[in-house]
Design an enzyme around this catalytic site. Structure first.
Site, PDB file in Angstrom:
ATOM      1  N   GLY A   1      10.322 -38.468  -3.111  1.00 45.54           N
ATOM      2  CA  GLY A   1      10.288 -37.230  -3.908  1.00 45.54           C
ATOM      3  C   GLY A   1      10.008 -37.528  -5.368  1.00 45.54           C
ATOM      4  N   MET A   2      10.660 -38.556  -5.890  1.00 45.60           N
ATOM      5  CA  MET A   2      10.458 -38.931  -7.295  1.00 45.60           C
ATOM      6  C   MET A   2       8.994 -39.307  -7.537  1.00 45.60           C
ATOM      7  SD  MET A   2      13.077 -38.732  -9.279  1.00 45.60           S
ATOM      8  CE  MET A   2      14.828 -38.994  -9.571  1.00 45.60           C
TER       9      MET A   2
ATOM     10  N   ASP B   1      18.283 -39.157  -8.964  1.00 49.07           N
ATOM     11  CA  ASP B   1      19.042 -38.005  -8.489  1.00 49.07           C
ATOM     12  C   ASP B   1      20.356 -38.548  -7.919  1.00 49.07           C
ATOM     13  OD1 ASP B   1      18.474 -38.976  -5.950  1.00 49.07           O
ATOM     14  OD2 ASP B   1      17.410 -37.188  -5.254  1.00 49.07           O
ATOM     15  N   HIS B   2      21.105 -37.690  -7.215  1.00 44.03           N
ATOM     16  CA  HIS B   2      22.397 -38.112  -6.655  1.00 44.03           C
ATOM     17  C   HIS B   2      22.234 -39.237  -5.632  1.00 44.03           C
ATOM     18  CE1 HIS B   2      20.573 -35.052  -4.174  1.00 44.03           C
ATOM     19  NE2 HIS B   2      21.231 -35.565  -3.140  1.00 44.03           N
TER      20      HIS B   2
ATOM     21  N   THR C   1      14.932 -41.942  -1.095  1.00 41.20           N
ATOM     22  CA  THR C   1      13.807 -42.698  -0.533  1.00 41.20           C
ATOM     23  C   THR C   1      12.814 -43.174  -1.595  1.00 41.20           C
ATOM     24  OG1 THR C   1      12.555 -40.656  -0.311  1.00 41.20           O
ATOM     25  CG2 THR C   1      13.872 -41.347   1.607  1.00 41.20           C
TER      26      THR C   1
ATOM     27  N   ARG D   1     -12.486 -54.974 -12.770  1.00 42.66           N
ATOM     28  CA  ARG D   1     -12.895 -53.956 -11.794  1.00 42.66           C
ATOM     29  C   ARG D   1     -11.802 -52.911 -11.560  1.00 42.66           C
ATOM     30  NH1 ARG D   1     -11.141 -58.306  -8.980  1.00 42.66           N
ATOM     31  NH2 ARG D   1      -9.929 -57.963  -7.069  1.00 42.66           N
TER      32      ARG D   1
ATOM     33  N   CYS E   1      15.573 -42.262  -6.113  1.00 43.18           N
ATOM     34  CA  CYS E   1      16.221 -41.207  -5.327  1.00 43.18           C
ATOM     35  C   CYS E   1      16.590 -41.829  -3.988  1.00 43.18           C
ATOM     36  CB  CYS E   1      15.358 -39.957  -5.210  1.00 43.18           C
ATOM     37  SG  CYS E   1      13.787 -40.130  -4.350  1.00 43.18           S
TER      38      CYS E   1
HETATM   39  C1  RB5 Z   1      18.211 -36.099  -1.465  1.00 41.98           C
HETATM   40  O1  RB5 Z   1      18.968 -35.808  -0.346  1.00 41.98           O
HETATM   41  C2  RB5 Z   1      16.913 -36.780  -1.060  1.00 41.98           C
HETATM   42  O2  RB5 Z   1      16.088 -35.858  -0.430  1.00 41.98           O
HETATM   43  C3  RB5 Z   1      16.235 -37.350  -2.278  1.00 41.98           C
HETATM   44  O3  RB5 Z   1      17.083 -38.263  -2.892  1.00 41.98           O
HETATM   45  C4  RB5 Z   1      14.959 -38.094  -2.019  1.00 41.98           C
HETATM   46  O4  RB5 Z   1      15.094 -39.030  -1.018  1.00 41.98           O
HETATM   47  C5  RB5 Z   1      13.761 -37.261  -1.860  1.00 41.98           C
HETATM   48  O5  RB5 Z   1      12.639 -37.748  -1.694  1.00 41.98           O
END
Ligand code: RB5
Length: 151
Positions: free
Chosen positions: A72-73, A8-9, A69, A134, A67
């Site tokens: 989210g991904m 993402d950005h 952190t 395993r 992303c």
């Molecule tokens: C975007 O601001 C941020 O929330 C996204 O990049 C990511 O860190 C979400 O988990």
């Protein structure tokens, strides 16, 4: 090996560095965005889910998602049946998540680690192999759960 990559950005800079590494290593890849020139913020599921689906259906062998952190991904990618996405910010976990979890997608956060460490992580993750035995039984239990509980 064919790799699908997206961010993402919040992960554009790291994504560009990882792509340079893939090129240096001669690894075939496809970049699924987001658009590096786009100043707007985008929604990470719009990038995680297509990559996860393409790995799950065998079009790509592995996926790399970035992303801010990585969280989210990884949450989004793990909703796709057959995906074992590992959120990784250290080299030890990168190796172990291949050996023990047979992870097929790695997620990282550009706001968490620098591009140098990210590239080291990706290199180790791409080169490490699943140990089987395993660990295979454990993955089988996850796959059986997916089969019986998820559409
Ligand atoms: C975007 O601001 C941020 O929330 C996204 O990049 C990511 O860190 C979400 O988990």
């Amino acid at each position: 090996m064919k790799v699908a990559i997206a961010s993402d950005h919040g992960g554009i800079v790291m994504r560009e560095e990882v792509i340079k590494l893939l090129e240096q290593l001669g690894i075939e890849y496809k970049d699924f965005g987001c658009d590096c020139n786009c100043k707007a913020s985008v929604d990470y599921p719009d990038y995680a889910l297509p990559v996860a689906e393409k790995v799950a259906n065998g079009e790509f062998d592995r996926g790399i998602l970035i992303c801010g952190t990585g969280i989210g991904m990884s949450i989004a990618a793990n909703k796709v049946k057959g995906i074992r996405c590992a959120l990784v910010h250290d080299v030890y976990s990168a190796k172990l998540t291949r050996e023990h979890n047979d992870s097929n997608i790695i997620a990282m956060g550009e706001r968490v680690i620098g591009p140098g460490l990210a590239c080291e992580i990706v290199q180790v993750w791409l080169q490490s192999k699943f140990s089987g035995q395993r660990h295979g039984n454990r993955l089988k239990k996850i796959a059986e759960y997916e089969e019986s509980h998820l559409n």
